[in-house]
Every structure is written in structure tokens, then in C-alpha cells.
Design an enzyme around this catalytic site. Structure first.
Site, short mmCIF file in Angstrom:
data_model
loop_
_atom_site.label_atom_id
_atom_site.label_comp_id
_atom_site.label_asym_id
_atom_site.label_seq_id
_atom_site.Cartn_x
_atom_site.Cartn_y
_atom_site.Cartn_z
CG HIS A 140 -37.23 8.14 1.55
ND1 HIS A 140 -36.56 7.47 2.55
CD2 HIS A 140 -36.82 7.56 0.38
CE1 HIS A 140 -35.78 6.54 2.01
NE2 HIS A 140 -35.92 6.57 0.70
CD GLU A 141 -38.03 7.73 -3.20
OE1 GLU A 141 -37.03 7.92 -3.95
OE2 GLU A 141 -38.17 6.70 -2.53
CG HIS A 144 -33.00 9.16 -2.35
ND1 HIS A 144 -31.97 8.75 -1.54
CD2 HIS A 144 -34.02 8.28 -2.17
CE1 HIS A 144 -32.35 7.65 -0.88
NE2 HIS A 144 -33.59 7.37 -1.24
CD GLU A 219 -33.15 3.76 0.22
OE1 GLU A 219 -34.17 4.30 0.70
OE2 GLU A 219 -32.84 3.86 -0.98
#
Length: 307
Positions: A140-141, A144, A219
Site C-alpha cells: 500500500h505504501e 503511494h 487511500e
């Protein structure tokens, strides 16, 4: 930078649109500053200097504020091992890896570009998640970083910070800047200060709402990209549920200290009594994120997440 993370054109379009709107607001705000300070040089020095500092040193500022430190593979072999595998899978450069010594279970990514990117996790997160769940959070990070929305969020949030600083400056200059004076010039000065305060509040409110709208979508985009990269939406769903549940056990004082990072965190640092409206929240609801992961799991042909 091309990676194996799926391109997200909707995220890109939202980032461009948000930055366009914030750019218009920024121009209007700088004009208001010129009216207040009556010096283009000083305005450029203040606004440009603060923006440059936040852009160039965002990673250092974030790590310092979270009291985090960059760690080596020898210090955190499990963490580095997971990131190494994910970066190889995504075909992307490995960011620096940092750890913040706090019981708050969370993670965030920061940095102005892929070369300066940092992925930071807390010791509280490392203690609570198994390797599969940690992999989901880190994917997930990394999403980004790959989609560059970290940079956009850093620049976008700057306008709200600047507006808040100017509002305080205008308030205190009006409060203490001319006691005991009654002439017309001072009345005009107070009027200018009042107008700048109003403009600053409006700018802050607009930027606040725009940044949060972008934050909520990014998100969801990172959840989607991270789950597709690992092929295990259920692990990310499990991590989300676990982290959100553990937030209720974190002391309120610690949650308040971390609130400034909510727009960048994997999960918002909010207690069980928090009741932010959808309009003001930095993240989609937990149920919205879990529903999306369940749909992705079905798309991939696996069992629906059941955290």
C-alpha cells in the site's frame, strides 16, 4: 518512473484537478499577502521559502516529527526483506526504510521523489502484524511512492499550512500592532488585517476540503494497487481491521500527537469515540475499504476477505 503497479488514471486526473484548483487559490492568496505586506519581494521570500522547505525537506521533517530513524537490513532484516521482495515484484527502486519507536500501529511514505522516498513503519505495527499483513501494508505504501501522490499531498497540504500561519500573523498584528492609536490610517490598517484574516480562513477551508477529498481517494487507490500487486487482498483487509481495532487501545494523548500525520498514515490515528463526517475525514471508512478489497478478491478469483 514505470513500475508494475497498475496505472491509476482516475487518481492522476484527481491529482491534476486538485493541484489546478489549489494553484488558483494560491495565486489569489499571494495577492492578498501582497496587499497585507505591500512588498512582492517579502511575499515571494516567505511563500516561496516555506514551499521550497516543505518540498525539499519533507522526508526529514516527517521523520523528525515522528522520531523515526532510517534502519539498515542488519537492524531490521524482516522489514527489509519484505520491501526487497515487493520492490522486485513492482520493478521499482527501493526507498529508504525507517522505523518510529512508538506503540501507535501505523505506517506512512514520504519524500519528494522516488530517490528521496522513505517508507516508515512503527514498532507498534511490526509487533502486531504477521508477515503477510505487513506485506499488504508495505505494498500500500509503495503504491503511494509509485503513483507520486506522496509529492502531490506534500505540496497540496502546504497551502493550508501557509494560510494558517498568515491568519495567526494577521490576528496578532491586529491585536498588538496599534493599541492606543485612533487615526484613520490605523482604521484602514485594521480593515486590511481583518480582510486578510477572512481570506486566510477561506483559503484554509478550501484547501482543507480539497486535500481531504484527494486523500480519501488516494487511500482507496493504494489499497487497490497494493492488493493487486501482492495478489492477497485478504491479508491487507486483515491488517486494516487489526490496526483500526488497536487504535482504540492507544492513549488519547498519543493519538492527538499523531493527528497531524493522518492524511499520510496507512490508517487514521483516531480513537473509538471519533466521529468525523465523511466530508472532513482523511480516509474512507473502514467498511468502504474492506468492501473494495472483497471486490478485488472476487475479481482475482480468490475467497472474499474475512478478517
Amino acid at each position: 518512473m514505470r513500475t508494475r503497479f497498475r496505472p491509476d488514471r482516475q487518481l492522476t486526473a484527481r491529482m491534476v484537478f486538485t493541484m489546478f484548483l489549489l494553484g488558483l487559490v494560491y495565486v489569489a492568496f499571494v495577492a492578498a499577502l501582497i496587499v497585507l505586506i505591500k512588498s512582492v519581494f517579502v511575499v515571494v521570500l516567505i511563500a516561496g521559502g516555506l514551499l521550497a522547505a516543505q518540498y525539499w525537506f519533507s522526508d526529514r521533517i516527517a521523520l523528525y516529527a515522528m522520531r523515526a530513524k532510517v534502519v539498515t537490513p542488519e537492524e531490521e532484516p524482516r522489514l527489509h526483506g519484505v520491501i526487497d521482495r515487493l520492490c522486485a515484484t513492482a520493478d521499482m527502486p527501493k526507498p529508504r526504510v525507517a522505523v518510529a519507536d512508538t506503540d501507535l500501529p501505523n505506517a506512512f511514505a514520504t519524500g519528494r521523489n522516488t530517490r528521496r522516498a522513505v517508507v516508515c513503519v512503527t514498532t507498534g505495527l511490526l509487533r502486531r502484524l504477521d508477515t503477510a499483513e505487513l506485506e499488504g501494508v508495505l505494498a500500500h505504501e509503495l503504491s503511494h511512492v509509485a503513483h507520486r501522490d506522496v509529492v502531490v499531498m506534500t505540496v497540496a497540504s502546504f497551502l493550508g499550512v501557509l494560510a494558517g500561519l498568515v491568519a495567526r500573523f494577521a490576528f496578532y498584528s491586529g491585536l498588538f500592532g496599534g493599541r492606543g492609536r485612533r487615526d484613520g490610517n490605523d482604521n484602514n490598517a485594521y480593515l486590511v488585517v481583518l480582510l486578510v484574516m477572512v481570506v486566510s480562513v477561506v483559503v484554509y477551508a478550501v484547501s482543507f476540503l480539497l486535500v481531504r477529498a484527494l486523500s480519501r481517494y488516494r487511500e482507496l487507490a493504494a489499497d487497490r494497487s497494493g492488493a493487486m500487486l501482492t495478489g492477497r487482498p485478504s491479508a491487507l483487509a486483515s491488517a486494516l481491521t487489526k490496526v483500526s481495532g488497536e487504535m482504540a487501545r492507544i492513549p488519547t494523548r498519543d493519538l492527538r500527537t499523531a493527528e497531524a500525520f493522518n492524511a499520510f498514515f496507512f490508517a487514521p490515528a483516531l480513537g473509538s469515540r471519533a466521529s468525523l463526517s465523511t466530508l472532513l475525514s482523511t480516509h474512507p471508512t473502514l467498511q468502504r475499504r474492506l468492501d473494495q478489497l472483497a471486490a478485488i478478491s472476487t475479481e482475482l478469483g480468490g475467497p472474499a476477505p474475512n478478517p
